[in-house]
Design an enzyme around this catalytic site. Structure first.
Site, PDB file in Angstrom:
ATOM      1  N   CYS A   1     -30.279  62.493 122.328  1.00 12.13           N
ATOM      2  CA  CYS A   1     -29.774  63.864 122.398  1.00 12.13           C
ATOM      3  C   CYS A   1     -30.210  64.637 121.157  1.00 12.13           C
ATOM      4  CB  CYS A   1     -28.253  63.853 122.512  1.00 12.13           C
ATOM      5  SG  CYS A   1     -27.526  65.509 122.655  1.00 12.13           S
TER       6      CYS A   1
ATOM      7  N   CYS B   1     -23.737  65.942 116.952  1.00  5.43           N
ATOM      8  CA  CYS B   1     -22.299  65.694 116.980  1.00  5.43           C
ATOM      9  C   CYS B   1     -21.991  64.363 116.282  1.00  5.43           C
ATOM     10  CB  CYS B   1     -21.796  65.661 118.417  1.00  5.43           C
ATOM     11  SG  CYS B   1     -22.233  67.136 119.381  1.00  5.43           S
TER      12      CYS B   1
ATOM     13  N   CYS C   1     -20.842  60.996 118.084  1.00  8.28           N
ATOM     14  CA  CYS C   1     -21.533  60.543 119.295  1.00  8.28           C
ATOM     15  C   CYS C   1     -22.612  59.512 119.000  1.00  8.28           C
ATOM     16  CB  CYS C   1     -22.142  61.740 120.024  1.00  8.28           C
ATOM     17  SG  CYS C   1     -22.875  61.305 121.614  1.00  8.28           S
TER      18      CYS C   1
ATOM     19  N   CYS D   1     -17.401  65.551 139.321  1.00  8.81           N
ATOM     20  CA  CYS D   1     -17.357  66.387 138.126  1.00  8.81           C
ATOM     21  C   CYS D   1     -18.675  66.222 137.388  1.00  8.81           C
ATOM     22  CB  CYS D   1     -16.191  65.971 137.228  1.00  8.81           C
ATOM     23  SG  CYS D   1     -16.062  66.904 135.688  1.00  8.81           S
TER      24      CYS D   1
ATOM     25  N   CYS E   1     -12.520  71.121 133.231  1.00  9.36           N
ATOM     26  CA  CYS E   1     -12.035  69.906 132.570  1.00  9.36           C
ATOM     27  C   CYS E   1     -12.461  70.005 131.112  1.00  9.36           C
ATOM     28  CB  CYS E   1     -12.642  68.675 133.247  1.00  9.36           C
ATOM     29  SG  CYS E   1     -12.316  67.103 132.414  1.00  9.36           S
TER      30      CYS E   1
ATOM     31  N   ARG F   1      -5.696  62.982 130.881  1.00  9.59           N
ATOM     32  CA  ARG F   1      -6.456  61.754 131.114  1.00  9.59           C
ATOM     33  C   ARG F   1      -6.667  61.003 129.805  1.00  9.59           C
ATOM     34  NH1 ARG F   1     -11.557  63.622 133.054  1.00  9.59           N
ATOM     35  NH2 ARG F   1     -10.299  64.267 134.829  1.00  9.59           N
TER      36      ARG F   1
END
Length: 405
Positions: free
Chosen positions: A65, A69, A72, A142, A202, A272
């Site tokens: 990626c 972040c 991550c 999703c 979400c 969740r």
């Protein structure tokens, strides 16, 4: 405890707690954690009974990626020894999803690393959604593809996506300390795009990155304002090879308090328990089901989770039941109005202007909440580093091995 009675009453009315009340939940002592769980559990059971929704992750594209972040394992510059592969084909993704659905999952979450999808990527994911839905009539899908450009949320909706995930992760004030390649405002914009396109939004957070109690309350209040239908609560998995590898700040009791605070602030949304529950809640996982009404089944994106069979046994042993495909997850008022507590049109829900006792605009705190918070606050003892519980995923999507479902 007056604080907990007040919060239960507000939760049953979908009324926003004051910030001081939310902070007081986080400041309660370990001696009171069972009382906190019992109180928040009343709110959870009122809106969701004893149902637990199962979700299943399929990592469509792993690693490499360009974003930085800090939390991550797939970030730019990550040295974590994770699986790296490019886009799964629709039939491969559908096969991966089938394992989770066979295990009882109701929703499949399609995730891809990257800043955000190109239009070609949206086409790929649209084909994947179709392949999954052709094989599974009642499945929810999703998508989680990063930052969205104009029109992409609408295209995903037209392709059959039911929801879009994009987490805020942390407070606006500390976001720049975690990520520099995009902004907090970028994330808010993507959640709003999903909402506007008619997708179920979400959006959640990551706890354990060294944030303060105030930061946790800030991000949960920001989520309340955005009004997602589901709020994933992640607990940082400190991967070796990432900047936050040494951040072991959570205890099981701390995790339970965080989940309880989220439930009180977002009483009628799908809360969740997401990544890190096995690492940080450990043997306290069953207690957390009294707070959250949704979990991920099996493995996560780049890390292994608890065995799917163990998840199902835990749910049954704790006295809960897996939510069926034909059951509505959300309370009826959220389904019929397209938004519940926290929406801009909602009245009587405790908005910033009418939260009553102790609103953001300098109101006081009900009863002795502020005093109680000071009396009960104590220095958190960081959890010992349980690197033995951080296992890189080596099976399922992107491998030739059977998935854990």
């Amino acid at each position: 405890m007056d604080l907990l009675n007040t919060l239960v009453d507000k939760g049953l009315r979908r009324e926003l707690p004051t910030r001081d009340e939310a902070l007081a939940v986080l400041a309660t002592s370990d001696d009171d954690v069972l009382d906190v769980v019992a109180a928040a559990g009343k709110v959870r059971r009122h809106w969701f009974g004893r149902r637990v929704k199962l979700n299943y992750l399929v990592n469509l594209k792993s690693g490499l990626c360009p974003e930085d972040c800090s939390y991550c394992s797939q970030r730019l510059g990550s040295k974590a020894d994770i699986l790296k592969y490019t886009w799964l084909k629709p039939d491969q993704a559908s096969q991966a999803a089938a394992a989770g659905l066979a295990g009882g999952a109701k929703r499949v979450c399609l995730v891809a690393s990257g800043r955000g999808p190109t239009d070609r990527d949206v086409d790929r994911v649209s084909d994947t959604i179709k392949a999954i839905k052709d094989q599974n009539e009642n499945v929810e899908v999703c998508a989680c593809l990063g930052l969205l450009s104009d029109g992409q949320a609408e295209r995903l909706r037209e392709a059959g996506a039911d929801a879009y995930n994009h987490n805020l992760n942390t407070s606006e004030g500390t976001y720049g300390d975690i990520t520099t390649t995009h902004t907090y405002a970028d994330r808010v914009d993507t959640v709003q795009k999903a909402h506007a396109a008619g997708l179920s939004a979400c959006s959640g957070l990551i706890a354990g990155m060294g944030e303060s109690d105030e930061d946790l309350v800030d991000v949960v209040y920001a989520l309340r304002e955005l009004d997602p239908d589901s709020v994933p609560v992640n607990f940082l998995i400190p991967f070796e090879g990432t900047p936050l590898a040494k951040e072991w700040n959570l205890t099981p009791q701390r995790c339970l308090r965080i989940l309880a605070m989220v439930r009180f602030v977002c009483p009628d949304v799908e809360v969740r328990i997401a990544g890190g529950r096995e690492v940080h809640l450990r043997t306290m996982q069953p207690l957390a089901l009294n707070l959250a009404n949704s979990i991920f089944l099996g493995d996560y994106l780049t890390s292994e989770g608890q065995a799917g069979k163990a998840d199902l046994e835990m749910i049954a042993d704790a006295g809960f039941e897996v939510e069926g495909a034909g059951e509505l997850t959300l309370p009826e008022h959220r389904v019929t109005t397209g938004g519940g507590c926290g929406s801009h049109a909602e009245t009587g829900c405790g908005s910033h202007a009418d939260a009553g006792c102790g609103s953001h605009e300098g109101g006081g705190v009900c009863g002795s909440v502020k005093v109680a918070a000071k009396e009960q606050a104590k220095d958190e003892q960081p959890s010992e580093a349980r690197t033995d519980l951080v296992a890189v995923r080596r099976r399922g999507a992107g491998t030739d091995l059977a998935p854990n479902a």
